[in-house]
Design a protein around this motif. Sequence first.
Motif, PDB file in Angstrom:
ATOM      1  N   ARG A 109       0.723  -1.112  -0.078  1.00 37.04           N
ATOM      2  CA  ARG A 109       0.038   0.110  -0.093  1.00 37.04           C
ATOM      3  C   ARG A 109       0.770   1.265  -0.031  1.00 37.04           C
ATOM      4  O   ARG A 109       0.300   2.273  -0.127  1.00 37.04           O
ATOM      5  N   VAL A 142      -6.760  -4.458 -16.579  1.00 32.96           N
ATOM      6  CA  VAL A 142      -6.275  -3.063 -16.661  1.00 32.96           C
ATOM      7  C   VAL A 142      -6.127  -2.524 -15.141  1.00 32.96           C
ATOM      8  O   VAL A 142      -7.410  -2.701 -14.677  1.00 32.96           O
ATOM      9  N   VAL A 144      -6.594  -0.041 -12.375  1.00 33.37           N
ATOM     10  CA  VAL A 144      -7.062   1.370 -12.215  1.00 33.37           C
ATOM     11  C   VAL A 144      -6.920   1.783 -10.805  1.00 33.37           C
ATOM     12  O   VAL A 144      -7.553   1.113 -10.020  1.00 33.37           O
TER      13      VAL A 144
ATOM     14  N   LEU B  39     -14.552   2.381  -9.574  1.00 36.60           N
ATOM     15  CA  LEU B  39     -13.176   2.904  -9.590  1.00 36.60           C
ATOM     16  C   LEU B  39     -12.975   4.396  -9.854  1.00 36.60           C
ATOM     17  O   LEU B  39     -12.155   4.883 -10.707  1.00 36.60           O
ATOM     18  N   PRO B  42      -9.302   6.766  -6.443  1.00 39.48           N
ATOM     19  CA  PRO B  42      -8.310   5.840  -6.131  1.00 39.48           C
ATOM     20  C   PRO B  42      -8.122   5.983  -4.761  1.00 39.48           C
ATOM     21  O   PRO B  42      -7.767   4.822  -4.302  1.00 39.48           O
ATOM     22  N   LEU B  43      -8.619   6.858  -3.953  1.00 35.37           N
ATOM     23  CA  LEU B  43      -8.479   6.805  -2.340  1.00 35.37           C
ATOM     24  C   LEU B  43      -9.470   6.197  -1.969  1.00 35.37           C
ATOM     25  O   LEU B  43      -9.453   5.330  -0.792  1.00 35.37           O
ATOM     26  N   ALA B  46      -9.904   0.942  -5.726  1.00 36.77           N
ATOM     27  CA  ALA B  46      -8.897   0.855  -6.962  1.00 36.77           C
ATOM     28  C   ALA B  46      -8.949  -0.780  -7.166  1.00 36.77           C
ATOM     29  O   ALA B  46      -9.451  -1.557  -6.234  1.00 36.77           O
ATOM     30  N   GLY B  47      -8.533  -1.016  -8.219  1.00 36.40           N
ATOM     31  CA  GLY B  47      -8.529  -2.373  -8.659  1.00 36.40           C
ATOM     32  C   GLY B  47      -7.953  -2.728 -10.046  1.00 36.40           C
ATOM     33  O   GLY B  47      -7.796  -1.803 -10.755  1.00 36.40           O
ATOM     34  N   VAL B  48      -8.071  -4.002 -10.528  1.00 34.19           N
ATOM     35  CA  VAL B  48      -7.764  -4.330 -11.922  1.00 34.19           C
ATOM     36  C   VAL B  48      -9.074  -4.992 -12.552  1.00 34.19           C
ATOM     37  O   VAL B  48      -9.891  -5.880 -12.097  1.00 34.19           O
ATOM     38  N   VAL B  49      -9.517  -4.110 -13.551  1.00 34.35           N
ATOM     39  CA  VAL B  49     -10.466  -4.369 -14.257  1.00 34.35           C
ATOM     40  C   VAL B  49     -10.089  -5.543 -15.338  1.00 34.35           C
ATOM     41  O   VAL B  49      -9.211  -5.386 -16.293  1.00 34.35           O
ATOM     42  N   ARG B  50     -10.839  -6.752 -15.316  1.00 30.04           N
ATOM     43  CA  ARG B  50     -10.909  -7.817 -16.069  1.00 30.04           C
ATOM     44  C   ARG B  50     -12.259  -8.195 -16.738  1.00 30.04           C
ATOM     45  O   ARG B  50     -12.829  -8.668 -15.976  1.00 30.04           O
ATOM     46  N   ILE B  55     -10.743  -7.365 -10.018  1.00 28.02           N
ATOM     47  CA  ILE B  55      -9.946  -8.119  -9.192  1.00 28.02           C
ATOM     48  C   ILE B  55      -8.977  -7.433  -8.624  1.00 28.02           C
ATOM     49  O   ILE B  55      -8.688  -6.258  -8.716  1.00 28.02           O
ATOM     50  N   LEU B  56      -8.501  -7.971  -7.661  1.00 26.63           N
ATOM     51  CA  LEU B  56      -7.318  -7.310  -6.531  1.00 26.63           C
ATOM     52  C   LEU B  56      -7.926  -6.016  -6.078  1.00 26.63           C
ATOM     53  O   LEU B  56      -7.350  -4.795  -6.112  1.00 26.63           O
ATOM     54  N   ARG B  58      -8.931  -3.004  -3.634  1.00 30.35           N
ATOM     55  CA  ARG B  58      -8.867  -2.609  -2.456  1.00 30.35           C
ATOM     56  C   ARG B  58      -9.362  -1.241  -2.188  1.00 30.35           C
ATOM     57  O   ARG B  58      -9.704  -0.301  -3.370  1.00 30.35           O
ATOM     58  N   ARG B 173       0.849  22.052  -4.717  1.00 27.85           N
ATOM     59  CA  ARG B 173       0.841  23.342  -4.897  1.00 27.85           C
ATOM     60  C   ARG B 173       0.341  23.907  -3.473  1.00 27.85           C
ATOM     61  O   ARG B 173       0.705  24.804  -2.932  1.00 27.85           O
ATOM     62  N   ARG B 195      -4.727  12.080   3.851  1.00 26.14           N
ATOM     63  CA  ARG B 195      -3.625  11.910   3.145  1.00 26.14           C
ATOM     64  C   ARG B 195      -2.963  13.261   2.451  1.00 26.14           C
ATOM     65  O   ARG B 195      -1.905  13.164   2.389  1.00 26.14           O
ATOM     66  N   GLY B 251      -7.455   3.688   8.577  1.00 24.46           N
ATOM     67  CA  GLY B 251      -6.559   2.875   7.690  1.00 24.46           C
ATOM     68  C   GLY B 251      -6.267   3.360   6.548  1.00 24.46           C
ATOM     69  O   GLY B 251      -4.980   3.249   5.956  1.00 24.46           O
ATOM     70  N   TRP B 252      -7.399   3.731   5.838  1.00 23.81           N
ATOM     71  CA  TRP B 252      -7.169   3.842   4.248  1.00 23.81           C
ATOM     72  C   TRP B 252      -7.317   5.443   4.080  1.00 23.81           C
ATOM     73  O   TRP B 252      -6.567   5.787   2.948  1.00 23.81           O
TER      74      TRP B 252
END
Lengths: 347, 264
Positions: A109, A142, A144, B39, B42-43, B46-50, B55-56, B58, B173, B195, B251-252
């Motif tokens: 992370r 992909v 993202v 998605l 991103p905060l 987020a993940g992987v588009v398949r 997938i993945l 978070r 900035r 953040r 946490g996030w």
Amino acid sequence: MAGTTGREPNGAGVRTLGVALALIALAVPVDAAAKTRHVWFLDAAQPTPVQRTAPGVPALVRSLLAGPTKRERAEGLRSAIPIGTTIRGVRIERRVVTVDLVARFASGRDERLLTARVGQLVRTLRGVPGVLGVRVRIEGGVPVGLFPGYDLRRPVVEPLAEARAPSLRATQRLLADLGFMAPTGVTGREGDETSTAILAFEKWKGLPRDGVLDKDVTSALLLTTRPSPSRSRLGRRVEIHLGRQVALQIVDDRVVRVFHISSGAGGATPSGSFRVYRKERMSWSVPFSSWMPWASYFVGGIAMHEYWPVPSYPASHGCIRMMARDAPLMYTFATHGTPVDVLWEGA
Amino acid sequence: MSRVFSLAVAVLALGASSASGSSAAAAAPATPVAVALGLGHPLLQAGVVRGRDVILARGFEVELARVLARRLGTRIDRFAYVPSTRRLLASGTSSWQLAVAGIERASSTGARLSASYLTTDVAVVARRGMERPRRLADLRSGVGCATRGSAGATVLSSLRLRTTPVVVAGHNRLRDLLRTGACDVALVPAFEVGRFVAGHQALLGPVVGRIRHGDGLGVLVRTGAGQDVGTVNAALTQLRRDGTLGRLARGWLGLDPATLPRLR
């Protein structure tokens, strides 16, 4: 006979071997030169190229994923790519390399590491002649939002710029933000105004006073907050710091500008709280037979005024020398009755 | 853009329609559900588009979806990818029954929005050395800054500051301006403020509070598809009360924006 017949073929074999070795000797450098590429690792978080010999793009990516060698690690090289990351596939299409990696590539992370690992991959592959872009895929999909700063929905053409020394314009902007120069001085060009602002900043931070933008100045600029006044009082006022050789313009406890000055040599400028009591656009100094433009007197015959030169140390007979650019600004700011606190504190 | 699009979760019933109501949901055996992600931010996710799946996955909203599903007595079978709120709302014929979505407002006959699980308020970060502002009126005499197009910029324009607000391109900035004192306060979306200040606390002042803006991000519940908005509201209330939401936010997002005091 047997010996002779046996020697003839041996001799031919030696000659053949010699020719072959010669050919190999000629061929190897050419071959190696053609396939010697750079893989990119990190040296103190900065991208650093390292040579690898790889027969093709997949092998080059594998070299990158393998990380630095033991010797390179001992020299401080690191990789942001997790150990154990493997390739699922590599494809080159229309000069864009698509690298499909296992999920491990996206693990963790830490945003800086995630961004850095894409940077390593892109730098490595963009170094291959003819490659125009890099498409990153994870487990065939992909990514993202997983790698901050990168939009991996389309091929990456350039890696993100790593944090390095700010440009001259960015430095000037920081100096202006901090109050060491006017916003109009942010030009991106070197000049006297920037040097003077750097000198004032160096004085404030206790750095060597040379007006040169060096590594120390740059790193201090990135970690500095706006100067704060020594005393708290509402309204407009001026603080003169004899130790640091700077003058602060303050409005409601907020420092609006910091000026490089030169005060009286040998403690000729008295410390204390005064007020501007006389102002002269062109003042004539009788004892020193000299013009003092933009003079704001605040105690006895001592004034803030324009003069040349304004060295980085106390050099006057007691007055506060200011640069030609700065003196009119102080003259306008320090109206009649404006408090002037002259402070002595260690430089 | 005042609306934060972070389309989070649409829970699709993979099986036949199930009973609604909290007791029924809790008592039912775990029915695998699919969760749709947009998605968009991103905060938050987020993940992987398949294909049509993610997938993945978070992020704050992804973890929220997981705990919410558990509280609703179900489990997530897969994350589906629905890239826009409009598409989600328009998918009347789709099988999703519950969209726990990062949507501020939703007008649809087929879905209802739950109570908020994440605020869309704007946080106020003061410059270092500044006297801590305690009321909105305290902000008016200072120089206010925000990023262009953000909720912070919208709020800034409504504050009637004495000096012209400064609007800049990005957080870096904005942070520079606050650090160098060119700005007295920075207005940042509250869920991003953790953040924003992370790693810079020594150079910036405190996060002094938040200013009300919008109604927060809520869960979209598809009517007649197995879950009802009351059940989701109850689960979210429980998650807030037992500290789960706060823990996820810390946490996030680095900070739970709900704990910031409201400036009035």
